[in-house]
Scaffold this active site. Structure first.
Site, PDB file in Angstrom:
ATOM      1  N   TRP A 188      16.965  12.560 -38.894  1.00  0.00           N
ATOM      2  CA  TRP A 188      17.238  13.991 -39.061  1.00  0.00           C
ATOM      3  C   TRP A 188      18.449  14.236 -39.939  1.00  0.00           C
ATOM      4  O   TRP A 188      18.438  15.114 -40.806  1.00  0.00           O
ATOM      5  CB  TRP A 188      17.377  14.680 -37.700  1.00  0.00           C
ATOM      6  CG  TRP A 188      16.046  14.767 -37.012  1.00  0.00           C
ATOM      7  CD1 TRP A 188      15.682  14.128 -35.857  1.00  0.00           C
ATOM      8  CD2 TRP A 188      14.883  15.481 -37.459  1.00  0.00           C
ATOM      9  NE1 TRP A 188      14.372  14.409 -35.562  1.00  0.00           N
ATOM     10  CE2 TRP A 188      13.855  15.235 -36.514  1.00  0.00           C
ATOM     11  CE3 TRP A 188      14.608  16.300 -38.551  1.00  0.00           C
ATOM     12  CZ2 TRP A 188      12.576  15.783 -36.637  1.00  0.00           C
ATOM     13  CZ3 TRP A 188      13.330  16.848 -38.682  1.00  0.00           C
ATOM     14  CH2 TRP A 188      12.337  16.599 -37.729  1.00  0.00           C
ATOM     15  N   ASP A 223      24.066  19.523 -35.817  1.00  0.00           N
ATOM     16  CA  ASP A 223      22.658  19.774 -35.489  1.00  0.00           C
ATOM     17  C   ASP A 223      22.426  19.296 -34.057  1.00  0.00           C
ATOM     18  O   ASP A 223      22.209  18.112 -33.812  1.00  0.00           O
ATOM     19  CB  ASP A 223      21.762  19.013 -36.481  1.00  0.00           C
ATOM     20  CG  ASP A 223      20.290  19.100 -36.114  1.00  0.00           C
ATOM     21  OD1 ASP A 223      19.954  19.745 -35.104  1.00  0.00           O
ATOM     22  OD2 ASP A 223      19.470  18.513 -36.859  1.00  0.00           O
ATOM     23  N   LYS A 239      13.078  21.827 -28.158  1.00  0.00           N
ATOM     24  CA  LYS A 239      13.391  20.613 -27.421  1.00  0.00           C
ATOM     25  C   LYS A 239      14.022  20.933 -26.074  1.00  0.00           C
ATOM     26  O   LYS A 239      13.442  20.653 -25.048  1.00  0.00           O
ATOM     27  CB  LYS A 239      14.300  19.707 -28.255  1.00  0.00           C
ATOM     28  CG  LYS A 239      13.487  18.877 -29.230  1.00  0.00           C
ATOM     29  CD  LYS A 239      13.966  18.903 -30.622  1.00  0.00           C
ATOM     30  CE  LYS A 239      12.930  18.273 -31.554  1.00  0.00           C
ATOM     31  NZ  LYS A 239      13.340  18.361 -32.935  1.00  0.00           N
TER      32      LYS A 239
HETATM   33  C1  LIG Z   1      13.392  18.316 -34.178  1.00  0.00           C
HETATM   34  C2  LIG Z   1      14.649  18.210 -34.919  1.00  0.00           C
HETATM   35  C3  LIG Z   1      14.834  18.862 -36.160  1.00  0.00           C
HETATM   36  C4  LIG Z   1      13.748  19.664 -36.818  1.00  0.00           C
HETATM   37  O1  LIG Z   1      13.550  20.826 -36.114  1.00  0.00           O
HETATM   38  P1  LIG Z   1      12.571  21.987 -36.606  1.00  0.00           P
HETATM   39  O2  LIG Z   1      12.926  23.064 -35.646  1.00  0.00           O
HETATM   40  O3  LIG Z   1      11.180  21.460 -36.455  1.00  0.00           O
HETATM   41  O4  LIG Z   1      12.889  22.303 -38.007  1.00  0.00           O
HETATM   42  C5  LIG Z   1      16.055  18.744 -36.776  1.00  0.00           C
HETATM   43  N1  LIG Z   1      17.053  18.033 -36.225  1.00  0.00           N
HETATM   44  C6  LIG Z   1      16.911  17.393 -35.043  1.00  0.00           C
HETATM   45  C7  LIG Z   1      18.070  16.634 -34.476  1.00  0.00           C
HETATM   46  C8  LIG Z   1      15.716  17.472 -34.355  1.00  0.00           C
HETATM   47  O5  LIG Z   1      15.581  16.844 -33.188  1.00  0.00           O
END
Ligand SMILES: *Cc1c(COP(=O)(O)O)cnc(C)c1O
Length: 360
Positions: A102, A172, A196
């Site tokens: 990511w 993030d 998540k």
């Molecule tokens: C799932 C995830 C993303 C992508 O998320 P989207 O909402 O599908 O764009 C980005 N960073 C991390 C750490 C993730 O787990």
């Protein structure tokens, strides 16, 4: 009807109590005679839902007053672009840490807008370690430092918060927000896709310090400008109303469970139990350095990859779903977010032991 234990990395399991409540309120929310999905986002009913959700999230995370909480769309992936668009007007130099898939994607997007200095890159270790603070090559005069506290695919997590002095820290938090308390004041921006550990897909939460709003580069689309959403209470256009409402029910549920300190204890117990089961066996293995193993995403392999399909089929028959690892890593991955109960983790551990006994 029977509910399974769903170990999906995202969209992930939601608390059953939340889904029940949403079900009860589906056709008629609090006597409004309509579903939340059918309401105007500017009507007083939805405005109250939205305000309550924000207040509860602020309380859970103890968000200081000089931060805005934005309820956006576009996923964490949109933030990969929004962050540099909003923070690099006056300084194009930015620091990024690559610690998994990511953060690598975040870098690729940032390069379209900024000059990226890699303060760390753990690809050589196949993303099995988080770099220590003293190993970081921070430029010191960057517009911000970006990192991914928990890498969802590799199951590697920082056991500390980066120290960046006056340089804003951007994180993030998609797969670890709400798993434990966070000191929000240490960050300039925290963002997370909801699917998540917050609520349903379609909602992205951004917590941004006031001084980082209103500095977007020329040409930034209106919808990608934090100022647009900060000024309008995330109602510049139609927000993802139902996801916002459902996230609000999750916040209430978390408060009833005792808040994030209580969740931290439960989550730590869950993770410790699962890692102990993996480490205590020669049949299962987790490649991540024990100092930085994720509480939320636990990848593991079987001694013989030929048995993967059999493992997954047996697990599925036992009501343990979505355990297949990410295609880039292989093996298995158990995501054990807030909504995964200790009972669910124990059921997985029991199944793993039995599978090893028969096949090991
Ligand atoms: C799932 C995830 C993303 C992508 O998320 P989207 O909402 O599908 O764009 C980005 N960073 C991390 C750490 C993730 O787990």
């Amino acid at each position: 009807m029977s509910r399974v234990f769903n170990f999906s990395a995202g969209p992930a399991a939601l608390p059953e109590a939340v889904l029940k409540r949403a079900g009860e309120e589906l056709l008629d929310w609090h006597g409004a005679g309509m579903s939340v999905m059918e309401m105007s986002h500017r009507g007083k009913e939805f405005m109250s839902i939205a305000a309550q959700a924000e207040a509860d999230l602020r309380e859970l995370l103890a968000v200081p007053d000089n931060y805005k909480v934005l309820f956006l769309q576009g996923g964490a992936s949109s933030q990969f672009g929004m962050v540099p668009m909003n923070l690099t007007r006056d300084n194009k130099k930015v620091d990024y840490l690559i610690t998994g898939s990511w953060s690598k994607k975040a870098v690729a997007e940032a390069k379209r807008y900024a000059e990226v200095n890699l303060a760390a890159d753990t690809s050589d270790s196949k993303f099995t370690i988080a770099p220590g603070q003293d190993e970081l090559k921070l430029s010191g005069d960057a517009a911000y430092v970006h990192y991914t506290p928990n890498e969802t695919i590799h199951g590697v997590e920082f056991p500390y918060v980066l120290e960046t002095g006056d340089v804003p820290l951007v994180a993030d938090f998609s797969s670890t927000i709400l798993s434990r308390p966070i000191d929000v004041s240490k960050y300039g921006i925290i963002y997370a896709g909801a699917q998540k550990n917050i609520g349903p897909a379609g909602l992205t939460i951004v917590i941004v310090r006031d001084d980082l709003i209103g500095n977007a580069s020329d040409g930034t689309p209106t919808m990608f400008n934090y100022a647009t959403h900060a000024k309008s209470g995330s109602m510049y256009n139609t927000p993802p109303t139902y996801s916002w409402y459902l996230a609000g029910l999750v916040f209430k549920w978390l408060k009833e469970k005792g808040g994030l300190s209580a969740m931290a204890e439960i989550n730590q117990r869950k993770a410790q139990a699962l890692y102990a089961a993996i480490d205590g066996s020669d049949f299962y293995a987790n490649p991540v350095d024990p100092s930085c193993r994720s509480w939320m995403n636990v990848p593991f392999t079987l001694a013989d990859a030929e048995l993967d399909t059999k493992f997954l089929e047996g697990a599925s028959a036992a009501g343990l779903k979505t355990l297949k690892g990410h295609r880039s890593v292989g093996g298995m991955r158990a995501s054990i977010y807030n909504a995964m109960s200790e009972e669910g983790v124990q059921a997985l551990i029991d199944y793993m032991a039995e599978f090893e006994r028969v096949n090991g």
